[in-house]
Design a protein around this motif. Sequence first.
Motif, short mmCIF file in Angstrom:
data_model
loop_
_atom_site.label_atom_id
_atom_site.label_comp_id
_atom_site.label_asym_id
_atom_site.label_seq_id
_atom_site.Cartn_x
_atom_site.Cartn_y
_atom_site.Cartn_z
N ASP A 1 0.82 -1.20 0.00
CA ASP A 1 0.00 0.00 0.00
C ASP A 1 0.86 1.26 0.00
N ARG A 2 0.27 2.37 -0.47
CA ARG A 2 0.96 3.65 -0.48
C ARG A 2 1.29 4.10 0.95
N ARG A 3 2.53 4.53 1.13
CA ARG A 3 2.98 5.05 2.42
C ARG A 3 3.99 6.15 2.16
N ILE A 4 3.87 7.25 2.87
CA ILE A 4 4.82 8.35 2.76
C ILE A 4 5.91 8.10 3.79
N VAL A 5 7.13 7.87 3.34
CA VAL A 5 8.22 7.40 4.20
C VAL A 5 9.04 8.58 4.70
N ARG B 1 -5.53 2.39 -8.68
CA ARG B 1 -4.86 1.47 -7.74
C ARG B 1 -3.36 1.68 -7.77
N LEU B 2 -2.81 1.94 -8.95
CA LEU B 2 -1.38 2.17 -9.05
C LEU B 2 -0.98 3.39 -8.22
N ASP B 3 -1.83 4.42 -8.21
CA ASP B 3 -1.54 5.62 -7.44
C ASP B 3 -1.56 5.35 -5.93
N ARG B 4 -2.17 4.25 -5.53
CA ARG B 4 -2.21 3.89 -4.10
C ARG B 4 -1.20 2.82 -3.74
N THR B 5 -0.29 2.55 -4.67
CA THR B 5 0.65 1.43 -4.50
C THR B 5 2.04 1.92 -4.13
N GLY B 6 2.62 1.30 -3.12
CA GLY B 6 4.04 1.46 -2.85
C GLY B 6 4.42 2.66 -2.00
N ALA B 7 5.53 2.52 -1.31
CA ALA B 7 6.07 3.58 -0.47
C ALA B 7 6.76 4.63 -1.34
N VAL B 8 6.68 5.88 -0.90
CA VAL B 8 7.40 6.97 -1.55
C VAL B 8 8.07 7.80 -0.46
N LEU B 9 9.25 8.32 -0.74
CA LEU B 9 9.96 9.12 0.24
C LEU B 9 9.25 10.46 0.43
#
Length: 337
Positions: free
Chosen positions: A184-188, A231-239
């Motif tokens: 899931d999207r997460r702001i790291v 869904r792609l916009d809600r995928t994966g961590a970003v710094l």
Amino acid sequence: MPHWVNRPEGSNWGDFGPDDQLGTLNYIGPDQRRAAAAEIVEGQAFCLSLPLDLPGTLVLNPRRKPPVLAPTRLGEVPYINYPLSEVDPILRDVLSDDQVLLSTQYSTQWDSLAHVGALFDADGDGVAERVYYNGHRPGHDVMGAGAEGEHGSYARRLSVCEMAKTPIQGRGVLVDFVRHFGMDRRIVTRRDLEEVLEAQQVEIRRGDILLLRTGYAEALRDMQDAPDPERLDRTGAVLDGTDASLQDWITQSRIAAIAADNYAVENPHTDPQACCLRLPLHHHCLFKLGLPLAELWDFRDLAQALEARGRHAVFLTAPPLYLPGAIGSPVTPVATI
């Protein structure tokens, strides 16, 4: 003499010399390459590139187009499946020869230091002007239309060819956000990053290339038959590029570069009222530090192999194309363990 009177706060302009074009890649020297080579235990190699026709069915940047292949031509004759007997009846050769029209940052790629500059008063005259890392300037170092011969753009300084000449080869260190946070999207933030480093027992050394697995490229590949941009916009961590302490960590760690499997590495600001940078991490890394960024790498197979072995570091070879004047470049990174 330096190209500037003022240098940005928190930058390293001039630290590697007044005419430097490599920035933090200067941290990779013979000692760092020897240490990286020591990470090769099995001799197993992994390609970290997506196919260069991806993202394909999903548009990430409307300016960047997928590659278009075409035959080379002699006059009007296309050289695909071309029998040389057409030229000389005694010859039996059949030739195919092609060319490509390619956006250099469409798929797996490096940003050069000419990719992002800023409005900054480097002259000390009280007026902000356009400027790039270490004070290099538009119109002289980074050229627009009519720049060099028939080229429409040309980076005379800070081009990817400087990164190719170095070349980029060293110790890559994988930080697996997927294993720690899921898909899931997460702001790291810095705290998040340090939490993952501790949990995965990742050691960061001077000159390392930080490899960030977020799962974005994996989702991108999987969606080719059923595109789902939301869904792609809600995928994966970003710094979190706005996290000043994360910026400080990048500076103080003395890493040489960051390569992520997502688009843009950081979370771009979309608020038109926000001041004053849409891509603050690009500003800090490319403009202030001369720290190259890479996007849309593919870490799935490597991550699985490293996790199975309880490892995190690899010998990484990832030079861009030796293409004078280019601002970005496709790359086929290879990690060896």
